[in-house]
Design a protein around this motif. Sequence first.
Motif, PDB file in Angstrom:
ATOM      1  N   GLN A   1      30.739  32.529  -5.190  1.00 34.21           N
ATOM      2  CA  GLN A   1      29.399  32.181  -5.790  1.00 34.21           C
ATOM      3  C   GLN A   1      28.467  33.347  -6.263  1.00 34.21           C
ATOM      4  N   THR A   2      27.641  33.250  -7.392  1.00 34.68           N
ATOM      5  CA  THR A   2      26.925  34.246  -7.633  1.00 34.68           C
ATOM      6  C   THR A   2      25.363  33.573  -7.687  1.00 34.68           C
ATOM      7  N   LEU A   3      24.353  34.423  -7.604  1.00 33.51           N
ATOM      8  CA  LEU A   3      23.094  34.364  -7.509  1.00 33.51           C
ATOM      9  C   LEU A   3      22.175  35.174  -8.275  1.00 33.51           C
ATOM     10  N   SER A   4      21.504  34.845  -9.254  1.00 35.70           N
ATOM     11  CA  SER A   4      20.475  35.803  -9.754  1.00 35.70           C
ATOM     12  C   SER A   4      19.117  34.948  -9.673  1.00 35.70           C
ATOM     13  N   LEU A   5      18.146  35.769  -9.377  1.00 35.24           N
ATOM     14  CA  LEU A   5      16.774  35.484  -8.994  1.00 35.24           C
ATOM     15  C   LEU A   5      15.818  36.182  -9.783  1.00 35.24           C
ATOM     16  N   ASP A   6      14.674  35.687 -10.394  1.00 35.43           N
ATOM     17  CA  ASP A   6      13.913  36.493 -11.118  1.00 35.43           C
ATOM     18  C   ASP A   6      12.308  35.930 -10.302  1.00 35.43           C
ATOM     19  N   TYR A   7      11.575  36.936  -9.946  1.00 36.37           N
ATOM     20  CA  TYR A   7      10.341  36.608  -9.368  1.00 36.37           C
ATOM     21  C   TYR A   7       9.152  37.203 -10.088  1.00 36.37           C
ATOM     22  N   TRP A   8       8.033  36.519 -10.249  1.00 39.66           N
ATOM     23  CA  TRP A   8       6.913  37.081 -11.026  1.00 39.66           C
ATOM     24  C   TRP A   8       5.681  36.993 -10.122  1.00 39.66           C
ATOM     25  N   LEU A   9       4.908  38.264 -10.021  1.00 44.56           N
ATOM     26  CA  LEU A   9       3.619  38.145  -9.335  1.00 44.56           C
ATOM     27  C   LEU A   9       2.454  38.620 -10.287  1.00 44.56           C
ATOM     28  N   PRO A  10       1.513  38.182 -10.263  1.00 39.69           N
ATOM     29  CA  PRO A  10       0.269  38.604 -11.256  1.00 39.69           C
ATOM     30  C   PRO A  10      -0.223  39.949 -10.566  1.00 39.69           C
ATOM     31  N   VAL A  11      -0.493  41.167 -11.544  1.00 35.67           N
ATOM     32  CA  VAL A  11      -0.945  42.397 -11.063  1.00 35.67           C
ATOM     33  C   VAL A  11      -2.649  42.038 -10.963  1.00 35.67           C
ATOM     34  N   PRO A  12      -3.141  42.492  -9.807  1.00 27.80           N
ATOM     35  CA  PRO A  12      -4.709  42.507  -9.710  1.00 27.80           C
ATOM     36  C   PRO A  12      -4.994  43.385 -10.555  1.00 27.80           C
ATOM     37  N   GLY A  13      -6.144  42.855 -11.412  1.00 27.66           N
ATOM     38  CA  GLY A  13      -6.871  43.756 -12.453  1.00 27.66           C
ATOM     39  C   GLY A  13      -6.258  44.108 -13.632  1.00 27.66           C
ATOM     40  N   ALA A  14      -4.978  43.598 -13.911  1.00 24.21           N
ATOM     41  CA  ALA A  14      -4.175  44.075 -15.132  1.00 24.21           C
ATOM     42  C   ALA A  14      -3.870  42.537 -15.840  1.00 24.21           C
ATOM     43  N   ALA A  15      -3.504  42.860 -17.072  1.00 27.22           N
ATOM     44  CA  ALA A  15      -2.861  41.848 -17.925  1.00 27.22           C
ATOM     45  C   ALA A  15      -1.412  41.898 -17.966  1.00 27.22           C
ATOM     46  N   GLU A  16      -0.844  42.030 -16.738  1.00 33.07           N
ATOM     47  CA  GLU A  16       0.404  42.379 -16.483  1.00 33.07           C
ATOM     48  C   GLU A  16       0.997  41.366 -15.286  1.00 33.07           C
ATOM     49  N   LEU A  17       2.497  41.279 -15.301  1.00 31.82           N
ATOM     50  CA  LEU A  17       3.200  40.698 -14.163  1.00 31.82           C
ATOM     51  C   LEU A  17       3.954  41.914 -13.648  1.00 31.82           C
ATOM     52  N   LEU A  18       4.031  41.655 -12.147  1.00 29.24           N
ATOM     53  CA  LEU A  18       5.124  42.567 -11.377  1.00 29.24           C
ATOM     54  C   LEU A  18       6.411  41.593 -11.341  1.00 29.24           C
ATOM     55  N   GLN A  19       7.415  41.905 -12.025  1.00 32.20           N
ATOM     56  CA  GLN A  19       8.758  41.029 -11.913  1.00 32.20           C
ATOM     57  C   GLN A  19      10.028  41.883 -11.203  1.00 32.20           C
ATOM     58  N   PHE A  20      10.576  41.062 -10.271  1.00 28.56           N
ATOM     59  CA  PHE A  20      11.561  41.742  -9.682  1.00 28.56           C
ATOM     60  C   PHE A  20      12.800  40.682  -9.977  1.00 28.56           C
TER      61      PHE A  20
END
Length: 209
Positions: free
Chosen positions: A151-170
């Motif tokens: 089996q294979t697994l791929s995950l993407d996570y997104w978190l809003p960065v406080p005070g910035a117009a960006e996301l932190l992606q894992f």
Amino acid sequence: MSRQIALADYSIVLPGTWAQIPMQSREAASARISALVKKQVGMNDRLARHRRDVRDQLLDAALQAQAAHALSFAISLELAPGVPFPASMLGSRTPWPPRATDAPGTPALAVTPEDRLRRDFPAATFVAGSAGPIARRTQHGTREWGDTTTQTLSLDYWLPVPGAAELLQFTISAPMVEGYELFTELFDMIMSTVSWHPEPEAATERVEA
């Protein structure tokens, strides 16, 4: 045992069986990867080609992460029996998905980062994190390895960065796992430990029991 890794303006708690790869230079990444490969694969002369192949694959992934200005690149050392490096995790900054309301001169909707996360990732599963909800996208399937199917697994996570117009992606890649539901729960737990620092910090590690 776990380790709290501080990187830039956030930290994350990783199990002790994960290793962080330096992102500052090719030389630092290469030295760290070579040491890990020797430890995980062994020094038997018959494994020389295998060590070289594994080292080259990991170094290539690390260099791609450096070229993309990734904040972090970590690999798992013990996740699946008989697999020396069964998973990797890449952390980076990414812009929010573009929308019509983001165009110049268009009034922005009065929404919180949490509301926007749910609006911009409608198909995502949402995970509770210490700093708020986290959007998660999951892909799983099967892969042929010689006569074996895994089996294979791929995950993407997104978190809003406080005070910035960006996301932190894992982005997590686990190409050889069995029982992706269990591993998804594990990675959800790891993501839930992300916390933010008011001021950027130098990269540090703190071991916790």
